[in-house]
Design an enzyme around this catalytic site. Structure first.
Site, short mmCIF file in Angstrom:
data_model
loop_
_atom_site.label_atom_id
_atom_site.label_comp_id
_atom_site.label_asym_id
_atom_site.label_seq_id
_atom_site.Cartn_x
_atom_site.Cartn_y
_atom_site.Cartn_z
N HIS A 137 0.84 -1.19 0.00
CA HIS A 137 0.00 0.00 0.00
C HIS A 137 0.88 1.25 0.00
CE1 HIS A 137 -2.22 3.33 2.02
NE2 HIS A 137 -3.19 2.92 1.22
N SER A 138 0.59 2.18 -0.90
CA SER A 138 1.29 3.46 -0.98
C SER A 138 2.79 3.25 -1.22
CB SER A 138 1.03 4.28 0.29
OG SER A 138 1.40 5.62 0.12
N CYS A 139 3.68 3.68 -0.31
CA CYS A 139 5.10 3.41 -0.52
C CYS A 139 5.40 1.92 -0.38
CB CYS A 139 5.96 4.23 0.42
SG CYS A 139 5.98 3.68 2.14
#
Length: 301
Positions: A137-139
């Protein structure tokens, strides 16, 4: 060996290296390990801009519970959620980092090296080889694709990636609300200095490095020849990461042959609902993306 009553088994804060207090992971074994090699592991890498101490391996808990209750539970051999060292965050209002704490002073490639060490530990312990779906998720999505990128970021980093020679890449990568092109991300948010700040905090100020480590720069034909499926899951309601990141990643993958034949190097897009962190905080949308991915994998094998 245990019987059905002994499962699921949960193992929390398992140390996979002695680099710092954040080099731990959580594991769930849903049922007695069967002989069926078609079962998959689900491995999750949390986000938090490489520096948020309030987002950790526990962010997968609600999603994990939903997966264990789903009709896909029988196809899951194990689930793991990884912690990794974080970049400095001395101005965090509740948990400021201390310069003497190795868990909170990471710089690239520390984050990806920790993820590789965690994967090496899991593969050595549970022997699932490439039978896993790597979700970020995300980074965390950046990190998941960096596993598939292996050493293809420029020769200045090759000497630091001894671990990756022994890590078997996943058969599938799922990016959720991901950061795929760091220079484009910073440019899009040029009026919000915090974006440049957290990218520089993790990777330094050299924008050539940002480009080299971005998943859009991956040479996947060379680094990940056995990759079978990429899923990009994103919400148009995401208030932090724009849809442009998905478009750029799709374009980069399609240029390398992803999205062609349905049984080879498949590329799928799943449109989620909710804000950036809502998809994991509530768990429903993250679980939906993973369940859809499991359905795709099952149809491919």
């Amino acid at each position: 060996m245990g019987d059905a009553a002994d499962y699921p088994q949960y193992h929390q804060h398992v140390e996979y290296s002695d680099e710092s207090s954040l080099n731990t992971l959580d594991v769930c074994i849903p049922h007695h390990p069967p002989a069926d090699r078609k079962q998959l592991w689900i491995i999750f890498i949390h986000g938090g801009a490489w520096l948020d101490p309030e987002i950790d391996s526990s962010s997968f808990k609600k999603t994990q519970d939903l997966l264990l209750a789903s009709h896909h539970a029988a196809t899951i051999a194990g689930l793991a959620s990884l912690n990794y060292r974080l970049s400095p965050n001395p101005s965090h209002p509740q948990h400021p980092s201390n310069p003497s704490d190795p868990a909170r002073n990471a710089k690239h490639p520390d984050h990806i090296n920790d993820v590789l060490a965690a994967l090496l530990y899991l593969q050595g312990t549970y022997h699932f080889e490439d039978r896993y779906v790597l979700v970020g998720h995300s980074c965390g999505a950046t990190l998941a694709f960096q596993v598939a990128m292996k050493r293809y970021w420029g020769s200045q980093y090759e000497s630091t990636f001894a671990l990756e020679l022994n890590v078997v890449p996943p058969m599938t990568v799922v990016g959720v609300e991901g950061l795929y092109d760091l220079p484009a991300l910073v440019k899009h948010h040029s009026g919000e200095p915090e974006y440049r700040d957290f990218v520089s905090n993790a990777f330094g100020s050299d924008e050539r490095v940002w480009a080299a480590v971005s998943p859009t720069s991956g040479e996947y034909e060379e680094s990940w020849p056995d990759g079978r499926l990429v899923v990009l899951a994103h919400s148009r309601e995401d208030e932090l990461v724009e849809w442009e990141q998905v478009d750029l990643m799709q374009r980069a993958l399609k240029a390398q042959g992803w999205g062609g034949r349905r049984d080879e190097r498949r590329l799928e897009l799943i449109e989620l609902k909710g804000k950036h962190d809502q998809v994991w905080e509530e768990g429903t949308e993250l679980a939906r993306a993973i369940e859809a991915t499991l359905g795709l994998v099952e149809a491919m094998v």
